[in-house]
Design a protein around this motif. Structure first.
Motif, PDB file in Angstrom:
ATOM      1  N   ASN A 444     -44.276  22.700  -4.236  1.00 35.79           N
ATOM      2  CA  ASN A 444     -43.131  23.366  -3.596  1.00 35.79           C
ATOM      3  C   ASN A 444     -41.895  23.268  -4.468  1.00 35.79           C
ATOM      4  O   ASN A 444     -41.138  24.218  -4.628  1.00 35.79           O
ATOM      5  CB  ASN A 444     -42.813  22.715  -2.238  1.00 35.79           C
ATOM      6  N   ARG A 445     -41.685  22.088  -5.041  1.00 38.25           N
ATOM      7  CA  ARG A 445     -40.489  21.915  -5.879  1.00 38.25           C
ATOM      8  C   ARG A 445     -40.581  22.759  -7.143  1.00 38.25           C
ATOM      9  O   ARG A 445     -39.589  23.302  -7.620  1.00 38.25           O
ATOM     10  CB  ARG A 445     -40.295  20.437  -6.234  1.00 38.25           C
ATOM     11  N   VAL A 446     -41.778  22.834  -7.703  1.00 36.85           N
ATOM     12  CA  VAL A 446     -41.946  23.643  -8.924  1.00 36.85           C
ATOM     13  C   VAL A 446     -41.583  25.100  -8.625  1.00 36.85           C
ATOM     14  O   VAL A 446     -40.927  25.776  -9.409  1.00 36.85           O
ATOM     15  CB  VAL A 446     -43.397  23.538  -9.438  1.00 36.85           C
ATOM     16  N   VAL A 447     -41.994  25.592  -7.452  1.00 35.07           N
ATOM     17  CA  VAL A 447     -41.759  26.998  -7.134  1.00 35.07           C
ATOM     18  C   VAL A 447     -40.314  27.242  -6.698  1.00 35.07           C
ATOM     19  O   VAL A 447     -39.673  28.201  -7.136  1.00 35.07           O
ATOM     20  CB  VAL A 447     -42.731  27.459  -6.020  1.00 35.07           C
ATOM     21  N   THR A 448     -39.759  26.340  -5.882  1.00 29.84           N
ATOM     22  CA  THR A 448     -38.450  26.654  -5.296  1.00 29.84           C
ATOM     23  C   THR A 448     -37.280  26.277  -6.185  1.00 29.84           C
ATOM     24  O   THR A 448     -36.186  26.760  -5.996  1.00 29.84           O
ATOM     25  CB  THR A 448     -38.272  25.911  -3.948  1.00 29.84           C
ATOM     26  N   ARG A 449     -37.504  25.398  -7.153  1.00 29.94           N
ATOM     27  CA  ARG A 449     -36.342  24.960  -7.956  1.00 29.94           C
ATOM     28  C   ARG A 449     -36.344  25.585  -9.328  1.00 29.94           C
ATOM     29  O   ARG A 449     -36.049  24.925 -10.315  1.00 29.94           O
ATOM     30  CB  ARG A 449     -36.355  23.443  -8.109  1.00 29.94           C
ATOM     31  N   ALA A 450     -36.707  26.843  -9.370  1.00 38.64           N
ATOM     32  CA  ALA A 450     -36.871  27.485 -10.677  1.00 38.64           C
ATOM     33  C   ALA A 450     -35.596  27.440 -11.504  1.00 38.64           C
ATOM     34  O   ALA A 450     -35.636  27.389 -12.721  1.00 38.64           O
ATOM     35  CB  ALA A 450     -37.305  28.919 -10.467  1.00 38.64           C
ATOM     36  N   SER A 451     -34.432  27.414 -10.826  1.00 39.03           N
ATOM     37  CA  SER A 451     -33.189  27.517 -11.604  1.00 39.03           C
ATOM     38  C   SER A 451     -32.787  26.179 -12.228  1.00 39.03           C
ATOM     39  O   SER A 451     -32.021  26.143 -13.177  1.00 39.03           O
ATOM     40  CB  SER A 451     -32.064  27.988 -10.692  1.00 39.03           C
ATOM     41  N   SER A 452     -33.278  25.060 -11.676  1.00 37.04           N
ATOM     42  CA  SER A 452     -32.910  23.768 -12.292  1.00 37.04           C
ATOM     43  C   SER A 452     -34.113  23.232 -13.067  1.00 37.04           C
ATOM     44  O   SER A 452     -35.244  23.645 -12.830  1.00 37.04           O
ATOM     45  CB  SER A 452     -32.495  22.781 -11.195  1.00 37.04           C
ATOM     46  N   PRO A 453     -33.881  22.294 -13.989  1.00 36.15           N
ATOM     47  CA  PRO A 453     -35.011  21.838 -14.818  1.00 36.15           C
ATOM     48  C   PRO A 453     -36.022  21.067 -13.968  1.00 36.15           C
ATOM     49  O   PRO A 453     -35.645  20.247 -13.143  1.00 36.15           O
ATOM     50  CB  PRO A 453     -34.343  20.907 -15.831  1.00 36.15           C
ATOM     51  N   ILE A 454     -37.299  21.371 -14.172  1.00 35.25           N
ATOM     52  CA  ILE A 454     -38.316  20.701 -13.352  1.00 35.25           C
ATOM     53  C   ILE A 454     -39.377  20.071 -14.240  1.00 35.25           C
ATOM     54  O   ILE A 454     -40.496  19.847 -13.802  1.00 35.25           O
ATOM     55  CB  ILE A 454     -38.987  21.703 -12.395  1.00 35.25           C
ATOM     56  N   SER A 455     -39.010  19.782 -15.476  1.00 33.31           N
ATOM     57  CA  SER A 455     -40.018  19.221 -16.384  1.00 33.31           C
ATOM     58  C   SER A 455     -40.625  17.944 -15.800  1.00 33.31           C
ATOM     59  O   SER A 455     -41.806  17.670 -15.964  1.00 33.31           O
ATOM     60  CB  SER A 455     -39.383  18.930 -17.735  1.00 33.31           C
ATOM     61  N   HIS A 456     -39.790  17.144 -15.089  1.00 32.56           N
ATOM     62  CA  HIS A 456     -40.322  15.870 -14.566  1.00 32.56           C
ATOM     63  C   HIS A 456     -41.384  16.107 -13.496  1.00 32.56           C
ATOM     64  O   HIS A 456     -42.336  15.344 -13.372  1.00 32.56           O
ATOM     65  CB  HIS A 456     -39.193  14.976 -14.056  1.00 32.56           C
ATOM     66  N   TYR A 457     -41.233  17.194 -12.720  1.00 28.28           N
ATOM     67  CA  TYR A 457     -42.266  17.491 -11.716  1.00 28.28           C
ATOM     68  C   TYR A 457     -43.538  18.008 -12.386  1.00 28.28           C
ATOM     69  O   TYR A 457     -44.641  17.695 -11.967  1.00 28.28           O
ATOM     70  CB  TYR A 457     -41.766  18.542 -10.716  1.00 28.28           C
TER      71      TYR A 457
END
Length: 1321
Positions: A444-457
């Motif tokens: 969910n976080r990978v999909v919904t937080r596209a605008s902020s960096p999600i490399s850690h997820y």
């Protein structure tokens, strides 16, 4: 006889019954009762009758009643009775207790206390009577004889409880006794007394008996002492855990004695459940738990795996959820910050022992939760996500993550985020139940937080899938659901996501099929990003689905992302199926060659990797590239230029854009061809008929090379007269063409070099291609609009990292006789060599910014590391063997010399290696050591090897410093210092090499007096960074402040300051602001450390006050207190010097005022600490008195004169501004005055707070600390008449003149206000 008693009892009056009972002996009566009870006959009726006939009003009756009562107790206790009979007797005894007179109640209670102390209770059933007796005693209003005195009922009860809690309790009755106390009316003091006794009994019980006891203790805590109960339970389990861990890591023989770990965890789990249940019923208990754990975050055993597990369970209660997570978050970050502070300061390491980090405790909780701690797991998962959400990388800007926090807080934040990921990964491994939820939340976080960096997820997702791809098949629906969003996600996210789920694709056909469907749709989406995502996805699939007969991974030099997954789930899922599948994908990808340049570009960048992983696709890929290249290739051998550049550019109306990235196409062809030739061809001698495309491509590249060399810039319409401005269509088109031509030249340089086999002709061709590149690059640099970034630097070089490393090695290190002649062609061109080094620099810069480099193998960390080692070895040799001073003595060319570029490259590489390859530092340093033999591999620590490299750069710096003034290159000196600083981080602070390094830096600072601010700053920073790891830098600061004072002079111009010359590095050019700001920032760090220590001490004191062991426990703090006072004393002399220095106005004055303010705040904190401890520890240290005296004599009065100095200075500033009469000058002068005088009120307030608390401390400690303090006069406002007259007279004069200047008539008002201030002083 019993019948007679019962019948007499039935009469209306009890007279005859009394007479009859009196005629019997007490013992007979007792025996009768006993026999009846044992037989189970009507014992209740008999007992009732006896009590009726023994009224308390007569002495004999009362005594008989007492005797029978005690007999009843013994009967119940004996265990010989049937259950119903015993219950009936107890009930009767309870009812009768209130009829006893006071003295007999005391007797009864004493009987109980005696039985408990002697341990003569058999089954503890009679204990139910004790609360009733004690309650009756409290209700009794008469004074009773107790011991030797006379006490009230309340006091008797207190004495009895005291005696009871002081005696020994039998292990088996602890729970019953605790349970009994909940029915006794107790005062707060008595509750505490009982609580302490029960907590002391914990260690004597079996583990299994603890949970019921905890339950009873919690029920008892509702009467008071909640905090003590919780503290006791937590401390007990904390100690038990510690002991258990020591035993497990210790001797094998102990295993016979210890508690099995499973049993301990189950007991802990049950206890936690009891506490959580109690908190649900009693909010106060929850509040006390949070208070207790907040108070002792630093010390004691408050925060331990048990208390963390408890807190995580409490999060299930909604009202505490947020508070608990905040508390845990704060303690995690605090623990990382403390660790960072400790690691960065030898001073603190010597004083404070390092405690185990909260993060290890939390991970221990995860490990323990395997023992069915379901109530903890949910909290763990939530907490893991909270950490990752709060402390992950923040905003994105141009594809780069921007750290919003300062660099210092960055490290604790990174650690906290990493901890969150570890918690989730470990929980995922242990608990099957919760896997689906974790996976869902991450996706969910990978999909919904596209605008902020999600490399850690994405990293977490990758680790989860790597851990168990087969397990995840059950959750695969969630993954396929995520695929539906692929076309809406940014490209980077898509690439990361697909890389992460790749092992799953290998074991689940359905996931793979649904992905392909999504990618096919995306291929024709209207958004460009979606199409790019499709290409990225297909390329990834091609890389990872091997076709039969492809070279093995080891030959392909980089193993597939997950080599663990060797699972063929379906029979048809094999290499043959893979082939059809891959060819299908190739068909889909060919369609992309008609799309935008960006999409094509991705394809060209990805083909080489696909080819290397899946060599059976070579024919398909090479054919595709060949047909694409043919569209832009001029087949006629005489036509110049050899490529149709016009066809690469698309013009739509007045929009001009690149249609075909020909340079990337050529680059891809070149890499594929060279790899194919070296790897695949040798294995395929028999199938020659297929290799036609190979020959065609080779010929085409050969022809393009020769014709490119013949072509002039005019052939491309790109000579000097061409227009390159970005405003006109022609200019944009020319710029695109130019960058294509430059890219093509670079690709051909690499191709010809790699096939040259050191032939002289080929190298001449390489040089000619370079000259073409150089001409264009120069023109672009000249024409680039002024003030705009140079276009040449925007482009990434097309040379691959491997090639750069080979080229540099050949240019600078190849001494093979046979290569000598051909290499001299390239070596003769200084420009070419400089270009080779600058491309290496560009690659390293790219690595530092993005973590990878462009070109083949650019994403493979192993390969990049190998290339870095090779490049570093060459640059190091080149720089140390040909110093800058020797190079180019005759010809001073534009731009930096090669040696300087090499040095710059080394500086970038050393910092990049420490950033990305920390674990491999040892290999890196070994690779640099040219003399190293394989035999001495094990020998030579990192410190040893780093010191060897440092010595080389030290020699270079010394040579530079000993050169003439005009030859001194400050840029090179600064780079050398940066390199030495980078390398010195690798030295172990306890090693002799580190001490040598420190003394060398000190010597340089003391003996060299170059007047170069940036060099001085670099060197001083290095000195301080080393010094803090060796010992505290306060004495260094004091010496430097004396130097600054000596150089800049005193605020009182009449005073001559003697010049100390501790450090030659401090001179008129560097003293202010450079050195001054540096020492102030260092002083601030020291103050922070001292502040941290004082906070730690205060916390310990408040803990001790709580545990009431303060008198003995305060002694160990003496060394810490002494250290704090010594630090502050030396800092005081440091400020004493600076406050008298005539500092130039600006940042130095600003920061000095702020730091002084901080100094006083910390002095106040120390005084407050002594206010806390001065009674228990018997006064204050002598050193503290000296410190106060010093502050009164050497700092406070000088602060006030410094304030006057600043104010006078600012007045003169505004006056000069006014004289000049220019409004802007006045405005800026006023703004500056305001800025500089802003910290003054804060400082005065801080000084007065300090003096206020000193007065308190003087009263409390009976030591007059104020005798050395002169109370401040700066706020003693009185009107001085003589000055007032002068000012008024001046004002009258002013009014006369200002009427002439109408434009300025607002200004004098300000001036007047200023002067009024002067009269009030």
């Amino acid at each position: 006889m019993d019948q007679k008693i019962i019948s007499l009892a039935a009469e209306k009056t009890a007279d005859r019954l009394q007479e009859f009972l009196q005629s019997l002996k007490d013992n007979d009566l007792a025996n009768l009762l006993q026999n009846q009870a044992v037989k189970g006959k009507a014992a209740g009726a008999l007992l009732r009758a006896i009590f009726k006939g023994s009224p308390c009003s007569e002495e004999a009756g009362a005594l008989r009643r007492l005797k029978i009562y005690i007999c009843g107790i013994h009967l119940v206790e004996s265990g010989d009775l049937q259950k119903e009979v015993a219950s009936e007797i107890i009930g009767l005894l309870m009812l009768e207790a209130h009829n006893f007179p006071g003295p007999l109640l005391v007797e009864l209670a004493k009987e109980f206390v005696g039985a408990i102390e002697e341990g003569s209770l058999t089954n503890g059933k009679s204990l139910e009577l004790l609360p009733i007796i004690l309650t009756a005693l409290v209700a009794n209003k008469e004074n009773l004889a107790y011991g030797k005195g006379v006490l009230s009922g309340e006091e008797c009860k207190k004495q009895l409880i005291n005696t009871l809690c002081s005696g020994r309790w039998d292990r088996q009755y602890v729970i019953q006794l605790t349970s009994m106390f909940k029915d006794v009316p107790l005062t707060a003091e008595e509750v505490e007394f009982v609580m302490e006794k029960v907590l002391r009994m914990f260690s004597k019980l079996n583990l299994q008996e603890i949970p019921p006891l905890v339950y009873q203790l919690l029920v008892l805590s509702s009467k008071g002492s909640r905090r003590r109960a919780l503290e006791g339970i937590i401390t007990f389990f904390s100690e038990l855990d510690k002991q258990h861990n020591e035993e497990q890591s210790g001797d094998e023989l102990l295993d016979l004695v210890t508690v099995p770990s499973g049993e301990l965890r189950h007991v802990e789990g049950t206890v936690i459940l009891h506490i959580v249940f109690a908190i649900k019923l009693d909010c106060e208990l929850g509040r006390e738990l949070l208070k207790h754990l907040k108070a002792g975050q630093d010390f004691s055993n408050n925060i331990c795996p048990f208390s963390i597990a408890l807190l995580l369970s409490v999060t299930r209660i909604q009202r505490y959820e947020e508070q608990v997570f905040d508390l845990l978050k704060a303690s995690v970050v605090k623990s990382f910050k403390d660790l960072q502070l400790l690691q960065g300061s030898k001073f603190l390491q010597n004083l404070v022992t390092q405690r185990s980090c909260v993060s290890t405790m939390i991970l221990e909780v995860v490990k323990n939760s395997v023992h069915s701690w379901d109530h903890v797991t949910q909290g763990l998962v939530e907490f893991g996500f909270i950490l990752m959400d709060s402390y992950g990388p923040k905003k994105i800007l141009d594809g780069k993550t921007i750290e919003t926090s300062s660099s210092l807080s960055k490290i604790p934040n990174q650690h906290a985020c990493k901890l969150g990921a570890n918690i989730l990964l470990e929980t995922f491994k242990i608990h099957e139940m919760i896997r689906q939820e974790i996976l869902e939340q991450v996706l969910n976080r990978v999909v919904t937080r596209a605008s902020s960096p999600i490399s850690h997820y994405l990293d977490l997702l990758s680790n989860i899938i790597m851990y168990a791809p087969l397990v995840l098949q059950s959750c695969s629906s969630k993954v396929t659901e995520t695929f539906d969003y692929l076309s809406f996600l940014p490209l980077q996210t898509v690439q990361g996501l697909l890389k992460a789920v790749q092992p799953l694709l290998k074991v689940s056909m359905s996931v793979r099929d649904s992905l392909i469907l999504v990618l096919r749709k995306a291929m024709f989406a209207s958004q460009l990003d979606a199409r790019k995502s499709a290409v990225a996805g297909f390329l990834l699939l091609l890389k990872n689905f091997k076709v039969l007969g492809s070279l093995s991974s080891s030959q392909c030099s980089q193993s597939i992302g997950v080599s663990q997954v060797h699972v063929d789930v379906h029979s048809r899922y094999n290499s043959v199926a893979n082939e059809t599948f891959c060819l299908e994908i190739m068909d889909s990808l060919r369609r992309c060659l008609g799309q935008q340049a960006d999409v094509r570009l991705m394809l060209y960048e990805g083909f080489y990797d696909v080819l290397r992983r899946n060599s059976q696709l070579a024919n398909s890929i090479m054919q595709t590239l060949l047909s694409q290249l043919k569209q832009f290739y001029e087949p006629e051998p005489d036509v110049l230029p050899p490529l149709k550049l016009e066809a690469c550019i698309l013009t739509q109306g007045d929009q001009i854009s690149l249609q075909e990235p020909l340079d990337y196409l050529l680059c891809c062809v070149q890499h594929c061809l060279v790899w194919f030739k070296s790897r695949v061809m040798p294995l395929q001698q028999e199938e020659e008929e297929e290799e036609g495309f190979y020959q065609d491509l080779e010929d085409m590249l050969e022809s393009v090379t020769s014709r490119m060399i013949k072509s002039e810039l005019e052939d491309f319409e790109l000579d000097k007269s061409a227009d390159f401005s970005q405003n006109s269509g022609v200019g944009i088109k020319n710029s695109i063409c130019a960058s294509l031509v430059m890219g093509i030249c670079e690709v051909l340089i690499e191709y010809n070099f790699s096939i040259s086999n050191f032939s002289k002709n080929k190298f001449e061709e390489v040089l000619s291609l370079f000259m073409c590149y150089k001409k264009l690059s120069d023109i672009l640099n000249e024409k680039a609009g002024k003030g705009k970034a140079k276009t040449a630097n925007k482009m990434d070089s097309f040379l691959s990292m491997k090639f750069v490393s080979d080229l540099l090695t050949a240019l600078f290190r190849d001494s093979t006789q046979s290569h000598e002649e051909s290499l001299s062609v390239l070596r003769s061109s200084n420009e070419f060599m400089r270009y080779a080094v600058s491309v290496a620099l560009q690659k390293v810069q790219q690595l530092k910014e993005t973590g990878h480099v462009s070109g083949p193998d650019g994403q493979n960390p192993e390969k990049i590391f190998q290339n870095l080692c090779d490049i570093t070895r060459v640059l190091l040799w080149r720089y140390t063997s040909i110093p800058t001073s020797v190079e180019d003595l005759g010809k001073k060319e534009k731009g930096k010399s090669i040696s300087l570029l090499c040095l710059e490259g080394l500086q970038k590489i050393f910092s990049a290696v420490q950033q990305f390859y920390q674990p491999k530092i040892h290999h890196f340093l070994r690779a640099l050591d040219v003399t190293d033999n394989e035999g001495e591999e094990a020998e030579g620590s990192v410190s040893h090897r780093a010191a060897f490299q440092i010595r080389q750069f030290q020699r270079c710096l010394l040579n530079l410093l000993s050169s003439q003034e005009e030859d001194f290159d400050s840029k090179e000196a600064l780079l050398l210092v940066t390199v030495i600083s980078n390398l010195s981080r690798l030295l172990e602070p306890s090693s002799p090499q580190f001490v040598q390094m420190l003394s060398w830096t000190l010597k340089i600072c003391k003996e060299n007096s170059w007047e170069d601010a940036s060099f001085c700053k670099g060197l001083m920073n290095l000195l301080f960074s080393l010094h803090v790891l060796y010992k505290s830098p306060v004495t260094l600061l004091r010496d430097l402040s004396q130097d600054i004072h000596g150089l800049l002079g005193d605020i009182d111009q009449d005073i001559e300051v003697e010049k100390t010359n501790h450090f030659a590095m401090v001179n008129l050019r560097t003293a202010a602001p450079t050195v001054c700001l540096l020492v102030l920032s260092q002083a601030e760090k020291v103050l922070e450390e001292v502040d941290w220590l004082i906070t730690k001490l205060k916390g310990q004191v408040s803990q001790e006050i709580l545990s009431e062991a303060s008198s003995q426990a305060t002694l160990p703090n003496h060394p810490v207190e002494k250290a704090i006072i010594m630090q502050l004393g030396t800092l005081l002399t440091f400020f004493h010097e600076l406050v008298q220095t005539a500092l130039p106005s600006g940042s130095c004055v600003d920061i000095l005022l702020k730091d002084l303010c901080k100094m006083y705040t910390i002095l106040t904190a120390l005084v407050k600490y002594y206010l806390q401890v001065c009674q228990s520890s018997g006064g204050i240290l002598k050193n503290m008195e000296k410190l106060v005296k010093l502050s009164g004599s050497h700092l406070t009065p000088l602060c006030y004169s410094f304030i006057s100095y600043i104010q006078n200075k600012s007045q003169s500033l505004t006056c000069t501004g006014e004289k000049k009469g220019k409004a802007p000058v006045v405005a800026t002068a006023m703004a500056r005055v305001l800025r500089e005088t802003k910290p003054i009120p804060n400082l005065i307030f801080a000084i007065e707070q300090y003096e206020k608390f000193l007065i308190h401390l003087s009263k409390k400690s009976k030591v007059n600390l104020m005798q050395h303090m002169k109370l401040s006069t700066s706020r003693d406002f009185k009107i001085k008449g003589n000055i007032l007259d002068v000012v008024l007279r001046e004002d009258e004069d002013d009014e006369g003149t200002t009427s002439e200047h109408e434009g300025q008539n607002k200004e004098p008002a300000k001036k007047k206000r200023k002067k009024e201030m002067k009269c009030l002083s």
